[in-house]
Structures are given as C-alpha cells and as structure tokens.
Design a protein around this motif. Sequence first.
Motif, PDB file in Angstrom:
ATOM      1  N   TRP A  23       0.820  -1.207   0.000  1.00 33.24           N
ATOM      2  CA  TRP A  23       0.000   0.000   0.000  1.00 33.24           C
ATOM      3  C   TRP A  23       0.858   1.262   0.000  1.00 33.24           C
ATOM      4  CZ3 TRP A  23      -1.144  -4.285   3.046  1.00 33.24           C
ATOM      5  CH2 TRP A  23      -2.296  -4.982   2.674  1.00 33.24           C
ATOM      6  N   GLY A  24       2.189   1.093  -0.054  1.00 31.07           N
ATOM      7  CA  GLY A  24       3.096   2.239  -0.102  1.00 31.07           C
ATOM      8  C   GLY A  24       3.514   2.768   1.259  1.00 31.07           C
ATOM      9  N   ASN A  25       3.153   2.082   2.334  1.00 30.88           N
ATOM     10  CA  ASN A  25       3.528   2.507   3.686  1.00 30.88           C
ATOM     11  C   ASN A  25       4.808   1.807   4.122  1.00 30.88           C
ATOM     12  OD1 ASN A  25       1.036   3.992   3.955  1.00 30.88           O
ATOM     13  ND2 ASN A  25       0.028   2.035   4.279  1.00 30.88           N
ATOM     14  N   GLN A  26       5.505   2.418   5.068  1.00 31.46           N
ATOM     15  CA  GLN A  26       6.708   1.814   5.624  1.00 31.46           C
ATOM     16  C   GLN A  26       6.329   0.637   6.527  1.00 31.46           C
ATOM     17  OE1 GLN A  26       9.978   2.704   5.005  1.00 31.46           O
ATOM     18  NE2 GLN A  26       9.085   4.033   3.443  1.00 31.46           N
ATOM     19  N   TYR A  27       7.121  -0.425   6.462  1.00 31.05           N
ATOM     20  CA  TYR A  27       6.960  -1.503   7.433  1.00 31.05           C
ATOM     21  C   TYR A  27       7.452  -0.991   8.786  1.00 31.05           C
ATOM     22  CZ  TYR A  27       5.981  -5.012   3.867  1.00 31.05           C
ATOM     23  OH  TYR A  27       5.401  -5.733   2.858  1.00 31.05           O
ATOM     24  N   LYS A  33      -4.081  -1.930   4.840  1.00 31.73           N
ATOM     25  CA  LYS A  33      -4.576  -0.979   3.848  1.00 31.73           C
ATOM     26  C   LYS A  33      -4.701   0.441   4.393  1.00 31.73           C
ATOM     27  CE  LYS A  33      -8.454  -0.207   0.722  1.00 31.73           C
ATOM     28  NZ  LYS A  33      -9.728  -0.724   0.226  1.00 31.73           N
ATOM     29  N   ASP A  34      -5.185   0.597   5.629  1.00 34.76           N
ATOM     30  CA  ASP A  34      -5.409   1.945   6.164  1.00 34.76           C
ATOM     31  C   ASP A  34      -4.135   2.606   6.696  1.00 34.76           C
ATOM     32  OD1 ASP A  34      -5.019   0.495   8.486  1.00 34.76           O
ATOM     33  OD2 ASP A  34      -6.903   1.116   9.430  1.00 34.76           O
ATOM     34  N   ASP A  66      -7.780  -3.784   6.637  1.00 35.29           N
ATOM     35  CA  ASP A  66      -7.102  -2.780   7.444  1.00 35.29           C
ATOM     36  C   ASP A  66      -6.324  -3.420   8.595  1.00 35.29           C
ATOM     37  OD1 ASP A  66      -8.150  -0.750   5.871  1.00 35.29           O
ATOM     38  OD2 ASP A  66      -9.890  -0.446   7.163  1.00 35.29           O
ATOM     39  N   ALA A  67      -6.469  -4.720   8.781  1.00 33.97           N
ATOM     40  CA  ALA A  67      -5.796  -5.421   9.889  1.00 33.97           C
ATOM     41  C   ALA A  67      -4.287  -5.435   9.685  1.00 33.97           C
ATOM     42  CB  ALA A  67      -6.321  -6.850   9.995  1.00 33.97           C
ATOM     43  N   ASP A  68      -3.565  -5.428  10.796  1.00 37.65           N
ATOM     44  CA  ASP A  68      -2.108  -5.486  10.751  1.00 37.65           C
ATOM     45  C   ASP A  68      -1.658  -6.885  10.320  1.00 37.65           C
ATOM     46  OD1 ASP A  68      -2.365  -2.971  11.802  1.00 37.65           O
ATOM     47  OD2 ASP A  68      -1.726  -3.529  13.815  1.00 37.65           O
TER      48      ASP A  68
END
Length: 138
Positions: free
Chosen positions: A95-99, A117-118, A127-129
């Motif tokens: 989703w383009g976010n940092q781990y 996703k969120d 949206d779950a981790d």
Amino acid sequence: MRKKGFTLLELMIVVVILGLLATIIVPKVVSYPDKVKAQKAAIEISNILNALNMFHTDTGRYPTNSEGLEVLVTDPGNIENYNPDGYLDKVTDPWGNQYVYICPGKNGKIDLESYGKDGLDGGDGFDADIESWKLESK
C-alpha cells in the motif's frame, strides 16, 4: 407490417438481470486486489526477515531502530562487512507505507509488521495489521 426489435419490457428484464449479476460479481472482484496485497505483504515480511538475517550474518548485528529497514536498501557507508549490493530493493508495503521494525521486539528478536490498507495500527479485514510473529506461528 411490424418492425422487429425489443420491447420496453424485454429491455427492462435484461437490465434487471444485469443488475443482479453485478451485485453478485462486483464485490468479489473489487476485494480481490486487497486480498492479493495482504498476501504480498505477508510474503514481503518473510523476505525482509531473511534479509535481516543475512545482514546479521554479514555484520554480526541487526539494524538499530534508528537505522531501520532503510539500511537494507542503502549502504550508510559506516557498517563493517556490509554487502555492497544491499539486501533489498525496497522496504515499503504493497500500500506504499513503511513496514514497522522494532529490534529487540516485544514478540521475538525482531518485530516486523505492516499496518495494512489503512496504514494505521489495528483494524479489521484488509485494514488489519500483518505481523511477523503471527505469520511465524501459522
């Protein structure tokens, strides 16, 4: 002589049938990309853990929290025995976010997760981790 064509009733029946098919098919097709991204994130977490272990083998330590996962992509120039080719191409989730990387972790040597996703901690569904310590137990 009567012209051949569709009556209004026939057209309405076709529209209703198409509407019913759309209500059945569209939700499955729309959620498919998110399902694939969640599976990809789980695979990427496994790959990042392997890269972290290779980094540890080469350098004798895991990256610090301040170095983060970026050290697997870019050589900071001050780490002895660092692989000059790096260890990974990227460290962002699908989703383009940092781990999120924590070492030492609360759940193991290393905690690694995607917020889904969120991009926020917690959540349900897509949206779950996606968490390394839960993937290892599967």
